[in-house]
Design a protein around this motif. Structure first.
Motif, short mmCIF file in Angstrom:
data_model
loop_
_atom_site.label_atom_id
_atom_site.label_comp_id
_atom_site.label_asym_id
_atom_site.label_seq_id
_atom_site.Cartn_x
_atom_site.Cartn_y
_atom_site.Cartn_z
N GLN A 247 0.83 -1.21 0.00
CA GLN A 247 0.00 0.00 0.00
C GLN A 247 0.87 1.26 0.00
OE1 GLN A 247 -2.37 -0.77 3.52
NE2 GLN A 247 -4.18 -1.25 2.30
N ARG A 248 1.87 1.29 0.87
CA ARG A 248 2.73 2.46 0.95
C ARG A 248 3.53 2.64 -0.34
NH1 ARG A 248 5.70 2.28 6.73
NH2 ARG A 248 6.61 0.42 5.80
N GLU A 249 4.04 1.53 -0.88
CA GLU A 249 4.83 1.61 -2.12
C GLU A 249 3.99 2.14 -3.28
OE1 GLU A 249 8.45 0.73 -4.32
OE2 GLU A 249 8.01 0.73 -2.18
N GLU A 250 2.78 1.63 -3.42
CA GLU A 250 1.91 2.05 -4.52
C GLU A 250 1.50 3.51 -4.36
OE1 GLU A 250 0.33 1.56 -8.13
OE2 GLU A 250 1.49 0.07 -7.01
N HIS A 251 1.26 3.93 -3.12
CA HIS A 251 0.89 5.32 -2.86
C HIS A 251 2.02 6.26 -3.25
CE1 HIS A 251 -1.11 8.70 -1.00
NE2 HIS A 251 -0.12 8.88 -0.16
N ALA A 252 3.25 5.95 -2.83
CA ALA A 252 4.40 6.79 -3.16
C ALA A 252 4.65 6.80 -4.67
CB ALA A 252 5.64 6.29 -2.42
N LYS A 253 4.51 5.65 -5.33
CA LYS A 253 4.74 5.57 -6.76
C LYS A 253 3.71 6.39 -7.55
CE LYS A 253 5.35 1.42 -8.30
NZ LYS A 253 5.06 0.05 -8.83
N ARG A 254 2.45 6.29 -7.16
CA ARG A 254 1.39 7.01 -7.87
C ARG A 254 1.58 8.52 -7.75
NH1 ARG A 254 -3.15 9.33 -6.18
NH2 ARG A 254 -2.87 8.51 -4.05
N LEU A 255 1.87 8.99 -6.54
CA LEU A 255 2.05 10.43 -6.36
C LEU A 255 3.28 10.94 -7.10
CD1 LEU A 255 1.16 10.94 -2.59
CD2 LEU A 255 -0.25 11.39 -4.58
N ALA A 256 4.38 10.18 -7.06
CA ALA A 256 5.61 10.61 -7.73
C ALA A 256 5.39 10.70 -9.24
CB ALA A 256 6.74 9.63 -7.41
N ARG A 257 4.69 9.74 -9.80
CA ARG A 257 4.42 9.77 -11.25
C ARG A 257 3.57 10.98 -11.64
NH1 ARG A 257 4.45 5.43 -15.04
NH2 ARG A 257 3.34 5.99 -16.95
N CYS A 258 2.55 11.27 -10.85
CA CYS A 258 1.69 12.42 -11.15
C CYS A 258 2.47 13.74 -11.06
CB CYS A 258 0.50 12.45 -10.19
SG CYS A 258 -0.68 11.11 -10.44
N VAL A 259 3.33 13.86 -10.04
CA VAL A 259 4.10 15.10 -9.87
C VAL A 259 5.06 15.29 -11.03
CG1 VAL A 259 5.89 16.19 -8.46
CG2 VAL A 259 3.90 15.17 -7.36
N ILE A 260 5.75 14.23 -11.44
CA ILE A 260 6.73 14.35 -12.51
C ILE A 260 6.05 14.66 -13.85
CG2 ILE A 260 8.39 13.03 -13.90
CD1 ILE A 260 9.55 13.95 -11.29
N GLN A 261 4.93 14.03 -14.13
CA GLN A 261 4.25 14.27 -15.41
C GLN A 261 3.64 15.66 -15.49
OE1 GLN A 261 1.52 10.90 -15.61
NE2 GLN A 261 2.86 9.88 -17.09
N SER A 262 3.36 16.27 -14.34
CA SER A 262 2.71 17.59 -14.33
C SER A 262 3.69 18.75 -14.30
CB SER A 262 1.77 17.70 -13.11
OG SER A 262 0.84 16.65 -13.10
N ASN A 263 4.99 18.48 -14.10
CA ASN A 263 5.97 19.56 -13.95
C ASN A 263 7.24 19.23 -14.71
OD1 ASN A 263 4.66 21.27 -11.59
ND2 ASN A 263 4.48 19.12 -11.00
N ASP A 264 7.93 20.29 -15.13
CA ASP A 264 9.22 20.12 -15.82
C ASP A 264 10.39 20.11 -14.85
OD1 ASP A 264 7.91 20.04 -18.21
OD2 ASP A 264 8.18 22.17 -18.64
N LEU A 265 10.23 20.73 -13.70
CA LEU A 265 11.27 20.72 -12.66
C LEU A 265 10.61 20.46 -11.32
CD1 LEU A 265 14.34 22.95 -12.17
CD2 LEU A 265 12.70 22.81 -10.31
N VAL A 266 11.16 19.51 -10.58
CA VAL A 266 10.65 19.16 -9.26
C VAL A 266 11.79 19.29 -8.26
CG1 VAL A 266 9.58 17.38 -7.83
CG2 VAL A 266 8.95 17.59 -10.24
#
Length: 368
Positions: A247-266
């Motif tokens: 659960q924790r792994e999938e939560h972190a993965k989902r949020l990280a993917r959304c942040v990266i796809q929505s921004n050019d610099l993180v």
């Protein structure tokens, strides 16, 4: 490198053979480590050669595929080289001197010892008699050539056995630039707060399941040691921990993917989790938040989608005013940043803005 994981389905004698292969791989790894301890100046290639000596001395080692023996020796050398690297970099504290494995959970094959019959079946051809196993999963191995599969791992988990295929393939994808930049401040109240004022809730998977885990621990302690009922109770406890981990792994993965796809610099804080968890009052909550894994997924997706990720020094990001730059001292319990310049923001929001500003100044100098 892409890792594709399948659950394997077989018979009880095949599972016993997998266990025997895992124990043999552990034996080879520990023997290689002992050989390094007893002989000064041993390198990686000497450990690989030592596998042939072990195969001549022990029948159980001879039954394991030669590339699996070499992979086990490479695992020993990996811990050795990591110890040397920590000493070379003068890492504070313990340097991680290599230790013997007591409970390994996987065995790894290289280019031989296995064969794909079709995208859903694999057979292991060494003398451990694992035989033909069915692969259960959604990945399509027919899309990749056999020469692209560099490693195959058999892994034991609480809910069964799994096969991992390490495929040599370029995982990069091209997506349209968004023109956005964002700074992230991770926390315990919220999972993260970005420089736009948005936040994600901290779901606290471990805390919510703590009552269930305590009950499972009590049931294990109530069973007689060595009994079949105790083994079943231990397995149920392991399944509960495995569910939380996923659960924790999938939560972190989902949020990280959304942040990266929505921004050019993180931008994010370069936190040393090992040092932070020394605060025993917050250690459990910090581990439950999974900050380190979230950072790893940010870096992975940054490379995959060609986005920039910047780790910023966390010093004074919470204390510094994002408007005028004045240092405003505040304790952890103070959740609002109030400065004499009139700036009044949420503490985490203020820190996220400072993180982004620091990252943008760094990127400008390094011409990234």
């Amino acid at each position: 490198m892409l890792v594709l994981e399948f659950k394997v389905k077989g018979k009880s004698h095949q599972y016993a053979a997998i266990e025997e292969a895992i124990r043999t791989a552990q034996f080879v790894r520990n023997k290689a480590l002992r050989y390094w301890m007893d002989n000064r100046g041993v390198n990686k290639y000497d450990l690989n050669k030592y596998c042939r000596v072990l195969a001549r001395e022990y029948d159980l080692v001879r039954e394991l595929n030669s590339t699996a023996r070499q992979a086990s020796a490479e695992r020993a050398w990996s811990s050795i080289s990591r110890f040397f690297e920590n000493c070379r970099q003068q890492v504070p504290g313990k340097k991680g001197y290599p230790r013997f494995k007591k409970n390994s959970r996987s065995v790894e094959y290289k280019n031989s010892g296995w064969k794909l019959l079709d995208p859903k079946h694999i057979v292991f051809t060494d003398k451990k008699a694992i035989g033909r196993l069915k692969l259960i999963g959604t990945w399509d191995l027919a899309f990749y050539g056999t020469e692209q599969i560099k490693r195959v791992r058999l892994i034991r988990r609480a809910d069964g056995y799994y096969a991992q295929f390490c495929v040599k393939v370029d995982v990069r994808e091209e997506i349209e630039p968004s023109g956005n930049t964002v700074g992230l401040d991770v926390g315990l109240k919220e999972f993260y707060t970005d420089s736009n004022g948005q936040s994600e809730p901290n779901l606290r998977f471990y805390r919510n399941a703590e009552k269930k885990l305590k009950r499972a621990h009590r049931r294990v302690s109530q069973k007689q040691k060595g009994s079949a009922n105790r083994k079943k109770a231990v397995n149920r406890l392991g399944r509960a921990h495995l569910k939380i981990s996923r659960q924790r792994e999938e939560h972190a993965k989902r949020l990280a993917r959304c942040v990266i796809q929505s921004n050019d610099l993180v931008a994010y804080e370069d936190l040393r989790i090992k040092n932070i968890v020394r605060n025993h009052c917050l250690a459990k909550s910090i581990h439950d938040a999974l900050w380190y894994q979230f950072r790893k997924w940010l870096e992975y997706f940054g490379v995959k989608f060609g986005k920039i990720t910047v780790a910023v020094n966390p010093a004074y990001t919470s204390q510094k005013c994002s408007s005028c730059g004045t240092i405003v001292k505040k304790s952890l319990s103070t959740r609002t940043h109030i400065c004499q310049c009139g700036c009044e923001l949420d503490r985490d929001y203020n820190a996220a803005i400072n993180i982004l500003n620091a990252a943008l100044s760094t990127v400008g100098h390094t011409e990234t």
